[in-house]
Write an enzyme that holds these catalytic residues in place. Structure first.
Site, PDB file in Angstrom:
ATOM      1  N   GLY A  46      48.186  41.088  25.758  1.00 17.69           N
ATOM      2  CA  GLY A  46      48.395  39.853  25.006  1.00 17.69           C
ATOM      3  C   GLY A  46      49.876  39.658  24.756  1.00 17.69           C
ATOM      4  N   GLN A  51      57.389  36.717  20.571  1.00 18.53           N
ATOM      5  CA  GLN A  51      57.855  37.978  21.173  1.00 18.53           C
ATOM      6  C   GLN A  51      58.885  37.735  22.276  1.00 18.53           C
ATOM      7  OE1 GLN A  51      53.560  39.489  21.584  1.00 18.53           O
ATOM      8  NE2 GLN A  51      54.702  41.377  21.256  1.00 18.53           N
ATOM      9  N   CYS A 109      51.791  47.579  20.403  1.00 18.28           N
ATOM     10  CA  CYS A 109      52.430  46.265  20.473  1.00 18.28           C
ATOM     11  C   CYS A 109      53.637  46.364  21.392  1.00 18.28           C
ATOM     12  CB  CYS A 109      52.872  45.827  19.074  1.00 18.28           C
ATOM     13  SG  CYS A 109      53.654  44.199  19.040  1.00 18.28           S
ATOM     14  N   LEU A 110      53.796  45.379  22.260  1.00 16.92           N
ATOM     15  CA  LEU A 110      54.936  45.397  23.180  1.00 16.92           C
ATOM     16  C   LEU A 110      56.263  45.314  22.417  1.00 16.92           C
ATOM     17  CD1 LEU A 110      53.531  43.089  25.990  1.00 16.92           C
ATOM     18  CD2 LEU A 110      53.762  45.583  26.035  1.00 16.92           C
ATOM     19  N   HIS A 151      45.532  40.214  16.432  1.00 14.26           N
ATOM     20  CA  HIS A 151      46.869  40.814  16.553  1.00 14.26           C
ATOM     21  C   HIS A 151      47.885  39.738  16.951  1.00 14.26           C
ATOM     22  CE1 HIS A 151      49.650  44.124  18.146  1.00 14.26           C
ATOM     23  NE2 HIS A 151      50.133  43.045  18.740  1.00 14.26           N
ATOM     24  N   GLU A 152      47.530  38.913  17.934  1.00 16.90           N
ATOM     25  CA  GLU A 152      48.462  37.861  18.394  1.00 16.90           C
ATOM     26  C   GLU A 152      48.665  36.804  17.312  1.00 16.90           C
ATOM     27  OE1 GLU A 152      49.983  38.774  20.785  1.00 16.90           O
ATOM     28  OE2 GLU A 152      48.546  40.138  21.700  1.00 16.90           O
ATOM     29  N   HIS A 155      51.209  37.714  14.860  1.00 12.66           N
ATOM     30  CA  HIS A 155      52.585  37.447  15.311  1.00 12.66           C
ATOM     31  C   HIS A 155      53.023  36.037  14.928  1.00 12.66           C
ATOM     32  CE1 HIS A 155      53.800  40.998  17.549  1.00 12.66           C
ATOM     33  NE2 HIS A 155      52.701  40.998  18.298  1.00 12.66           N
TER      34      HIS A 155
END
Ligand code: GNR
Ligand code: NI
Length: 187
Positions: A46, A51, A109-110, A151-152, A155
């Site tokens: 995702g 990000q 998480c990236l 999660h997204e 953000h």
């Protein structure tokens, strides 16, 4: 398509609250294409626009489960599992219902490289959003898809997965991130 640099914590941009998208147009689709390419390259399942430094309420998800190929999707003659690509695009997503039961998933998480933590969230959610073509969608989601969308969507509010952990675990992650960043600047 362009692979964009992914912002890593601690970076104040990750704490910005993203703005609603006014229209799903070609410019937004170009951003979503770049986000998907960036996500596959990372690789991740995702990615939220913030990000890559864009404070818009848009995110992409592809759980990239590995499994049997679809009918026209090549062969398994070489033995290995074939990747099934199912990109999904979410513009202005909203959660309209969440289950009472929670589930726990060991999230990464990236923007928080190589650090993980068990996050508890509603197991199932019902969400609505606009898709790649601006069409209104509403669906009940569960399992990893429900986890990933939540999660997204965090953000979009400037929230990172470790904000959900105990202070002890959170402080540990923040310390490691700050140390890693110092190392990068020094190098
Ligand atoms: O690639 C990712 N994996 C993942 C695993 C468990 C829960 C959430 C995620 S999302 C993450 C990519 C990312 O950072 N998205 O914002
Ligand atoms: Ni993330």
């Amino acid at each position: 398509m362009t692979i964009l640099p992914i912002i890593e914590a601690p970076d104040p941009r990750l704490r910005v609250v993203s703005e609603p998208v006014a229209a799903v147009d070609d410019a937004l689709r170009a951003l979503m294409d770049d986000m998907l390419a960036t996500m596959y390259d990372a690789p991740g399942i995702g990615l939220a626009a913030i990000q890559v430094g864009v404070a818009k309420r848009v995110l992409v998800i592809d759980l990239q489960r590995r499994g049997e190929p679809v009918e026209d999707g090549g062969s398994v003659e070489d033995g290995g599992p074939v990747e099934v690509r199912e990109p999904r695009y979410f513009v202005n997503p909203e959660i309209v219902w969440e289950s009472d039961e929670d589930g726990v998933y060991n999230e990464g998480c990236l923007s928080v490289p190589e650090l993980y933590g068990d996050v508890m969230r509603p197991q199932r959610i019902r969400a609505k959003w606009l898709d790649y073509n601006g069409k209104a969608c509403e669906e009940e989601l569960d399992g990893l898809m429900a986890t990933c969308l939540q999660h997204e969507m965090d953000h979009l509010e400037g929230i990172l997965f470790f904000d959900h952990l105990s202070k002890l675990k959170r402080d540990m992650i923040v310390k490691k991130l700050t140390k890693a960043k110092r190392g990068k600047i020094a190098a």
